[in-house]
Enzyme design. Sequence first.
Site, PDB file in Angstrom:
ATOM      1  N   ASP A 313      31.480  37.817 -31.470  1.00 21.04           N
ATOM      2  CA  ASP A 313      31.104  38.968 -30.670  1.00 21.04           C
ATOM      3  C   ASP A 313      32.269  39.294 -29.733  1.00 21.04           C
ATOM      4  O   ASP A 313      32.849  38.400 -29.118  1.00 21.04           O
ATOM      5  CB  ASP A 313      29.844  38.651 -29.869  1.00 21.04           C
ATOM      6  N   ASP A 350      22.435  51.846 -11.917  1.00 19.82           N
ATOM      7  CA  ASP A 350      22.977  50.971 -12.960  1.00 19.82           C
ATOM      8  C   ASP A 350      23.354  49.629 -12.338  1.00 19.82           C
ATOM      9  O   ASP A 350      24.316  49.532 -11.573  1.00 19.82           O
ATOM     10  CB  ASP A 350      24.203  51.638 -13.589  1.00 19.82           C
ATOM     11  N   THR A 383      19.272  53.005 -23.119  1.00 19.89           N
ATOM     12  CA  THR A 383      18.641  52.404 -24.295  1.00 19.89           C
ATOM     13  C   THR A 383      19.666  52.362 -25.429  1.00 19.89           C
ATOM     14  O   THR A 383      20.618  53.155 -25.460  1.00 19.89           O
ATOM     15  CB  THR A 383      17.409  53.205 -24.765  1.00 19.89           C
ATOM     16  N   ALA A 384      19.455  51.441 -26.349  1.00 20.43           N
ATOM     17  CA  ALA A 384      20.379  51.311 -27.477  1.00 20.43           C
ATOM     18  C   ALA A 384      20.310  52.538 -28.384  1.00 20.43           C
ATOM     19  O   ALA A 384      21.266  52.835 -29.110  1.00 20.43           O
ATOM     20  CB  ALA A 384      20.052  50.054 -28.269  1.00 20.43           C
ATOM     21  N   THR A 386      19.585  55.907 -27.334  1.00 16.38           N
ATOM     22  CA  THR A 386      20.220  57.093 -26.742  1.00 16.38           C
ATOM     23  C   THR A 386      21.649  56.819 -26.304  1.00 16.38           C
ATOM     24  O   THR A 386      22.494  57.704 -26.335  1.00 16.38           O
ATOM     25  CB  THR A 386      19.420  57.576 -25.530  1.00 16.38           C
ATOM     26  N   ARG A 387      21.919  55.565 -25.861  1.00 18.68           N
ATOM     27  CA  ARG A 387      23.219  55.149 -25.337  1.00 18.68           C
ATOM     28  C   ARG A 387      23.636  56.026 -24.160  1.00 18.68           C
ATOM     29  O   ARG A 387      24.813  56.315 -23.944  1.00 18.68           O
ATOM     30  CB  ARG A 387      24.282  55.180 -26.439  1.00 18.68           C
ATOM     31  N   ASP A 520      26.893  35.465 -27.268  1.00 17.35           N
ATOM     32  CA  ASP A 520      26.268  35.090 -26.002  1.00 17.35           C
ATOM     33  C   ASP A 520      25.142  36.019 -25.571  1.00 17.35           C
ATOM     34  O   ASP A 520      24.445  35.735 -24.601  1.00 17.35           O
ATOM     35  CB  ASP A 520      27.322  35.032 -24.890  1.00 17.35           C
TER      36      ASP A 520
END
Length: 684
Positions: A313, A350, A383-384, A386-387, A520
């Site tokens: 990763d 954020d 969100t994954a 909409t990014r 991780d």
Amino acid sequence: MTAPVPAKRAARAATHADPAILSRAAGDAIRKLNPVHLVRNPVIFVTEIVSILVTVLAVRAALAGQPWAFQAGIAGWLWLTVLFATFAEAVAEGRGRAQAASLRATRGTATAKVLARPTDRADYAIRFAAELRVGDHVLVEAGDLVPSDGEIVQGIASVNEAAITGESAPVIRESGGDRSAVTGGTTVVSDWLVVRITAAPGSTFLDRMIALVEGAARQKTPNEIALDILLAGMTIIFLVAVATLVGLASYSGEPPTVPVLAALLVTLIPTTIGGLLSAIGIAGMDRLVRFNVLATSGRAVEAAGDVDVLLLDKTGTITFGNRQAAGFVPAPGVSEAELAEAAVLASLADETPEGRSILTFARDRQGITVPLLPEGATVIPFTAQTRISGLDLPSGRYRKGAVDSLARGMGVPVPPALAESIDRIARAGATPLAVAKDGRLLGAIELKDIVKPGIRERFLELRRMGIRTVMVTGDNRLTAAAIAAEAGVDDFLAEATPEDKLAYIRAAQAEGRLVAMAGDGTNDAPALAQADVGLAMQTGTQAAREAGNMVDLDSDPTKLIEVVEIGKQLLITRGALTTFSIANDVAKYFAILPAIFVATYPELNVLNVMRLASPQSAILSAVIFNALIIAALVPLALRGVRYVPVGAAALLRRNLLIYGLGGIVAPFVGIKIIDVLLSFLWIA
């Protein structure tokens, strides 16, 4: 509250030659003589049964006033053969027991501040750590011991993890991102954290560490089981062969005695590898622990020795993982100050390190004071799918996110000048993050992630070992290509979802490849679970650590080089000592068979190439050598045969020349020396 001790550092100081470990191993070796324990090792179990039989015969001869010294000598050395085998296993386990004792000291009688409500740090009750349950929220302040494993839901703090990793330098742990996991037994050095407990009592990471280093969780690997079956088969074959000699010798009128047959059986069965096999496996696990890597099974260690594809990763593995804002790139007609203000408002909610870095960069670059989150503001979470994330305020709708996702979501094209700047950022290996207000693109933020130093050289070593490295990232292809080129990986998988990682691993495994994965994050967990070797980072999330079959306490993904070397060393050591053990039997054949039958068949004297003094001396010398060679090879079994990155053919040649030829020559020399000494003692 009990202060932790640097258990890992203390454990490192303990070696197999430590007098405390050796003294305890001596006691454990005697306890392991229990047939219930030895029955799992067929070769040594048969040796113990034979030792009991010869001992009984020696005692009976002594009570009857018959000659018994020769029988007692054989019995004594047979018992030493068994003891040396159990001692090798006990020494291998000894260091793990010492580590377990140090780790237990970190738990003490810690207490926890259990919050009634996660958002109210003033309202808590003191409870013992052993009473915590999954889902409890605890407050951990400066100087407090983290009472159990958990995920940080609020706060940022410096944490001393010396009790687990042995490293004295504190590390930063914070809510959000992939560095939100904390481990029970570590200490908060500064600030505070609110931690949600994720492990039940008795199943924490520390509890699993104790079980692993003690060897309680070690199961035999498929290779060990296969070798056990082979050794058991050889033992049965030699048992039948020795039994047939009784009839052959009886026909000649001079049948050999039971002690002599017992000596023949024990010296011909592969007692050397049988006595050292368990120690080799335990020592392999122990060598991993010395590199601060915990393996949940020996199967994973062996698989590491055959790995040929490695997935890494990018974020937090190849790179440091904390992308930092490094520049504002405004669109045509937009000032940098206007872009910076919009970026700050879009990042107010954020809590990730990247979001905080934008606020810090805007303050340092433009002098923008970071406001508090206004009442009534609507937070748009990332969100994954909409990014995109942001904030809705009365003054406008502020958004930031991936350039293509933001442009597509607003239905507006990226201005050519801005697109050119974004491409330049991506080609440099940085990440462009678009910023918009009320549906208008204002520009982009440049986020930089730094490749870890020395990692290119480490990947070169992996390539020499025949391992293909693949970087996996969610970044776009341009960014991924730049980072891959800088890091020196063989290939990369860009814009990867958890499903993409899983599919890549399955495809490689379908081609017959063994795949290792280092990661991780929570999104790495499915791939870590699917991989043959899943190396999770200690700094990673709880989900990642649970999914992997190895945990790196130093959170260094390139540690897989050492893991692979240890796996190869384990396989090579087992093969080398098996070769040596079987070759030994060839030489011992020339020592004992002529001694047994030379009186009946004088022609067999031609096989007495060592010219041993007498039949009794030859038999006893072979039994003594058989016991001593196990003791002599214990250090090699624990240390392991040195791994050299050579091809399979070269490795086989080295094995046969050193351990095959050595296994034949060593008994001739050793038995002859022992025979000379015995002859001298008897004459004296």
